[in-house]
Structures are given as C-alpha cells and as structure tokens.
Write an enzyme that holds these catalytic residues in place. Structure first.
Site, mmCIF file in Angstrom:
data_model
loop_
_atom_site.group_PDB
_atom_site.id
_atom_site.type_symbol
_atom_site.label_atom_id
_atom_site.label_comp_id
_atom_site.label_asym_id
_atom_site.label_seq_id
_atom_site.Cartn_x
_atom_site.Cartn_y
_atom_site.Cartn_z
ATOM 1 N N MET A 126 1.652 2.278 -9.617
ATOM 2 C CA MET A 126 2.411 2.742 -8.454
ATOM 3 C C MET A 126 3.658 3.523 -8.865
ATOM 4 S SD MET A 126 0.485 1.480 -6.092
ATOM 5 C CE MET A 126 -0.655 0.153 -5.719
ATOM 6 N N GLY A 132 10.356 4.722 -7.287
ATOM 7 C CA GLY A 132 10.195 3.299 -7.511
ATOM 8 C C GLY A 132 9.860 2.597 -6.205
ATOM 9 N N GLU A 243 2.771 -9.893 -2.830
ATOM 10 C CA GLU A 243 3.447 -9.596 -4.088
ATOM 11 C C GLU A 243 4.817 -10.266 -4.136
ATOM 12 O OE1 GLU A 243 4.810 -5.718 -6.788
ATOM 13 O OE2 GLU A 243 3.776 -5.427 -4.875
#
Length: 385
Positions: A126, A132, A243
């Site tokens: 990713m 980010g 996550e």
C-alpha cells in the site's frame, strides 16, 4: 484481577501448542535473525506444519476453518515472547483476509493453500514514498493492455517484502478519479519486472524484513485483479478496523508483558539496601501502568468480541488503536527507566521492546489519524442531537 472470558479450553490448549513452538523454534534464534534482518523461510514452513498460519481459512482451501481467536492466540504468544520478527500478522490477518473476503474462487484456490502451509509468504503493498495514510494519493499505475494490466511504480515500508511470494498491491487504474481510481491486484513475487529493493534499516523490528518494492512494466492478467476495477480504496477501508484491532491486540499484550518483566526485575534488583520495588516511585509507576493495561485489555477484548460479531465500529477500533499504542510506548519508556543502565542494553528484552514499540503509533494509521476519526465522530454525534 479481571479474568479474560473470550477463550475456551480449546483455545487454551492451542495456546500451549503455540507457546511451545515459540520457545523451541523462535526464541533461541531470534537474536540472530535480528542481525540477519530477516526470518528464514524454514520457520514459515514449520509454522504451517503446526497449523499456526491463517487459522480461519476454510478446509476447502487447505486451512483449519477455526475462529478468529485462534489467530489472536498466535499473535499474542509471539508478542509476549518479544518475537517481533515473524510477519505472521501481515500474512494471516491482512493478505489472507483480503483474498478470503474479495478474491474469486480461482484466486482463493491458487493462493490460500500455499499461504496456509507457509510455502508462499504474503505482503501488503500500500504505502509509497509520498503516500502513507493518504492511500488515495498513490501513484503506482496499472494500465490495461488487452487481457493484462501493466504495472509501474514503487512501494516502501513493505513488511515481508524481501520474502513475499504474493503481494496485495494497490494501484491507480485511473489517475484522475481520486479514491475511485484505486484498484487492487495480486502480484506473484516471480513476475518479470518485479524487483525488491533494500531491506530497510529500522529503529526496531530488526528481524522483520521491510522493503522497497519496484514495478517495471510488470504484466499481470486481469484475472489477478482483487475485487472490481476502481473498488480498491473502498475495499481497503472495509479492512481498516480489523487492521487497527490487530495493532491494539499487539499493544495490549506487549504492555502487559513489559509490566511483568519490570515487576520481576525490580523485586530482585537492590539499591541502597532495598529492592527497586520497595521505592514508592516504583510502586506508583507500576500501579498506574497495571491499571491502564487492565483497562486496555478489557476494551480490546470487547472489540475482539464485537469484531467476531461483525459489529466493530471504525471509531471504536480507532480508540482501541490510539489508547493501546500510546500505552505500549509509555510502558516501554517508563519500565526501561526502572531497569536503569541495563534497560539500555540490547541483550535485555526491555531494550528491544522499547525500540520495537515506536512503530505502533504509526502503522495501521497514525495516532493523529485516529484522533481525527474520533473527533469527527464526536462532532457528527453532537450535530445529530
């Protein structure tokens, strides 16, 4: 003390198996892996043989079809032992989960059985040098060419990157469509044009390989698309709570473990004719941390319960992630202080735990992002009243 009620006898028997595995196959070698910067592939195969990878994958895809708590047990026992090297969480909780949730039948049958056995190692692609937390800003391109897509770009900070055999990779298939231009692909590690860059040197987590990845006209079939074209960002958003819950589970476990190490050390180490624990400052510090760790554990376990019921709210996940990771870093800092000079020595687990802790306030969404999510929810609730 409050007892955990999530786990039954079967889970605890499995925990004993995992703990023995960690003590035999990981702990004696972890210091060397920290020097090497990578965990050997043999460990993944051994973990697969013991059923420690992808516990929730159904039997039809080579798994055991167990509930999520079995994965939680594996993660907790690794972190309790200070074994930050094996990237089982990324492999199991993220990559396999993406394939199980969004993959076609063909994709599941191709990738999952080898992930269960540890033959194939999974990574999540990713983050990019300029993107980010803002995933819709990625620049890695996937351009349609007949029945294939050609991928060009770069990823960075990719855990398991040096070892990965399968990568869930976020790309832009429409650079002008913002979030709706993001598409996910499954990319095999042996694809022509796929190149691994440096194994990055980090503050902590030294045994876990973390890499730059480069894509130079990597050709993948359209059949490797995960979900539909332009659906990638929406799919990623559905997995953020899971996550962040995993980050909370880790931090709650490590905070408890650090406190236990420190209690053991301070009750034995002496200064000025008494133990370090006999000083009121030590007692107060540990009492505060123990209380906060207990609160973190109760809330995290509640979030696990809600997740298993399909009811975990993104805001609750953000609060769990924010609180536990801040506590994780605080416990590592304050407990290291109680070890004195020995706490600064790499041979002591508290030193390695301190170095490993800092990433938790960044990975899975920064603390600032968590606070923004919580604050926005507060404002929305206020406006509804």
């Amino acid at each position: 003390m409050i007892e955990r009620s999530l786990f039954n006898e079967e889970h605890e028997l499995f925990r004993a198996t995992v703990r023995r595995f960690v003590e035999k196959e990981i702990t004696p070698y972890h210091a060397q892996w920290e020097k090497d910067g990578v965990v050997p592939r043999e460990l993944w195969l051994k973990a697969g043989e013991q059923g420690l990878l992808c516990c929730t994958v159904p039997e039809e895809y080579g798994g055991l079809g167990l509930d999520y708590l079995f994965d939680v047990v594996v993660f907790e026992e690794l972190w309790r032992a200070g074994a930050s090297g094996p990237g089982f969480l990324i492999h199991t909780d993220l990559v396999a989960t993406y394939i199980m949730s969004f993959g076609t039948e063909e994709q599941k049958r191709k990738f999952l059985p080898k992930m269960v056995t540890g033959e194939w190692i999974g990574a999540l692609g990713m983050t990019e040098p300029h993107a980010g937390s803002d995933l819709k800003a990625i620049r890695t391109r996937a351009t349609r060419d007949g029945d294939d897509f050609v991928i060009n770009g770069q990823k960075v900070f990719i855990s398991n990157g040096q070892s990965a055999d399968v990568l869930v990779c976020a790309t832009k298939t429409d650079r002008d469509a913002g979030a709706k231009g993001v598409t996910l692909f499954l990319i095999e590690g042996d694809r022509e044009g796929f190149r691994r860059g440096r194994n990055l040197e980090k503050l902590g987590m030294h045994a876990q390989d973390t890499s730059e990845l480069f894509f130079d006209n990597v050709r993948v079939p359209a059949a490797n698309m995960l979900g539909g074209e332009g659906e990638g960002f929406a799919l990623m958003m559905t997995k953020l709570s899971q996550e962040r819950l995993a980050q909370a589970i880790r931090s709650a476990t490590v905070a408890e473990t650090i406190i236990e190490w420190t209690l053991d050390y301070t009750t034995q180490r002496e200064a000025f004719g008494k133990t370090i624990f006999d000083f009121q400052n030590t007692q107060f510090k540990l009492a505060e941390l123990k209380t906060q760790a207990t609160l973190a554990r109760v809330f995290t376990d509640k979030c696990i319960e809600l997740f298993m019921q399909g009811k975990l709210d993104p805001v609750d996940a953000a609060m769990a992630k924010m609180y536990t990771t801040e506590l994780h870093c605080k416990a590592a800092d304050e407990c290291l202080q109680l070890f004195g000079g020995w706490g600064y020595m790499w041979e002591y687990p508290i030193c390695r735990a301190y170095a490993d802790a800092r990433i938790t306030k960044i990975a899975g969404g920064s603390i600032e992002i968590m606070k923004t999510i919580i604050a926005r929810a507060m404002k929305a609730e206020h406006d509804r009243q």
